[in-house]
Design a protein around this motif. Structure first.
Motif, PDB file in Angstrom:
ATOM      1  N   UNK A 222       0.841  -1.200   0.000  1.00 20.59           N
ATOM      2  CA  UNK A 222       0.000   0.000   0.000  1.00 20.59           C
ATOM      3  C   UNK A 222       0.871   1.242   0.000  1.00 20.59           C
ATOM      4  N   UNK A 223       0.292   2.320  -0.463  1.00 23.20           N
ATOM      5  CA  UNK A 223       0.962   3.618  -0.415  1.00 23.20           C
ATOM      6  C   UNK A 223       0.591   4.255   0.915  1.00 23.20           C
ATOM      7  N   UNK A 224       1.588   4.453   1.766  1.00 25.71           N
ATOM      8  CA  UNK A 224       1.346   5.056   3.074  1.00 25.71           C
ATOM      9  C   UNK A 224       0.696   6.428   2.948  1.00 25.71           C
ATOM     10  N   UNK A 225       0.928   7.088   1.817  1.00 25.54           N
ATOM     11  CA  UNK A 225       0.330   8.395   1.578  1.00 25.54           C
ATOM     12  C   UNK A 225      -1.136   8.279   1.157  1.00 25.54           C
ATOM     13  N   UNK A 226      -1.617   7.044   0.974  1.00 25.94           N
ATOM     14  CA  UNK A 226      -3.030   6.824   0.701  1.00 25.94           C
ATOM     15  C   UNK A 226      -3.442   6.772  -0.749  1.00 25.94           C
ATOM     16  N   UNK A 227      -2.509   6.646  -1.671  1.00 23.59           N
ATOM     17  CA  UNK A 227      -2.851   6.657  -3.097  1.00 23.59           C
ATOM     18  C   UNK A 227      -3.265   5.286  -3.625  1.00 23.59           C
ATOM     19  N   UNK A 228      -3.398   4.291  -2.789  1.00 21.03           N
ATOM     20  CA  UNK A 228      -3.857   2.987  -3.249  1.00 21.03           C
ATOM     21  C   UNK A 228      -2.950   1.855  -2.846  1.00 21.03           C
ATOM     22  N   UNK A 229      -3.232   0.700  -3.413  1.00 18.34           N
ATOM     23  CA  UNK A 229      -2.436  -0.482  -3.117  1.00 18.34           C
ATOM     24  C   UNK A 229      -2.430  -1.397  -4.329  1.00 18.34           C
TER      25      UNK A 229
END
Length: 171
Positions: free
Chosen positions: A115-122
Motif C-alpha cells: 500500500x501507499x502510506x500516503x493513501x494513493x492505493x495499493x
C-alpha cells in the motif's frame, strides 16, 4: 526535454511511500467490492489475441496453476482446458496484481499487498515461488511447483499476514 505531464507523473511516482501491509490468497485479497472472474488465471502483459499466441512458458505455468486451483487433475489436462477456453487467461495488471515473467496466478495463489502510506492505493504481487528449479515464473513444467504454490498460498501467506498485521514493513 521534460513535458509538464512527464514532470507531474514523475512527481506522483516520487510521492509514493510503499509499505508491505499484508498477505493472503489472491481471492481473499482483492479490494472490497471487487471480484475475480470465474475460472480465470492471471499473467503478465497484454491479453492474447488468440489462444494460439500463448507462449509455451505461460501455457506451462497456466497448466500447473490449473492443477493448483483444482480445475485439472494434471498439467496435460490443465493445458487442454486453457487451449479449449474452459480456463480463461487475463492480464494480471488489469486486476491490481503484479506477476513476474511467465508466472500465472489463480485465486489461491499467495500474494503480498503493498500500500501507499500516503493513501494513493495499493497493489498485490505474487509471492516469489523460490529457486529456478521448478519455479513457475520460468514456465517450466515441474511437479514440485504444485506443492510449492499451494504451500505459499495456504501456509506462508497467512503467516506473513499475521506478522504484518501490527507491524507493516516500509519498502
Amino acid at each position: 526535454m521534460t513535458t509538464d505531464a512527464t514532470a507531474r507523473s514523475a512527481g506522483k511516482v516520487a510521492a509514493v511511500v510503499p509499505v508491505l501491509t499484508g498477505a493472503g490468497r489472491l481471492a481473499d485479497m482483492v479490494p472490497a467490492g471487487a471480484t475475480l472472474p470465474r475460472r480465470t488465471l492471471f499473467h503478465a502483459g497484454p491479453p492474447f489475441a488468440d489462444r494460439k499466441d500463448i507462449p509455451a512458458p505461460i501455457r506451462n505455468a497456466a497448466a500447473v496453476a490449473a492443477v493448483v486451483e483444482g480445475w485439472a487433475r494434471g498439467a496435460a489436462q490443465g493445458a487442454k482446458a486453457v487451449d479449449d477456453g474452459v480456463i480463461m487467461l487475463a492480464p494480471a495488471q488489469d486486476h491490481g496484481l503484479v506477476v513476474p515473467l511467465a508466472f500465472v496466478a489463480g485465486p489461491s495463489t499467495g500474494v503480498l499487498r503493498v500500500a501507499d502510506e500516503a493513501g494513493a492505493g495499493s497493489a498485490l504481487a505474487a509471492i516469489n515461488d523460490g529457486p529456478p528449479d521448478g519455479a513457475l515464473r520460468f514456465g517450466a513444467p515441474n511437479a514440485k511447483a504444485v506443492d510449492r504454490i499451494r504451500r505459499l498460498g495456504d501456509l506462508v501467506a497467512p503467516a506473513l499476514d499475521r506478522a504484518l498485521r501490527d507491524d507493516p514493513v516500509a519498502l
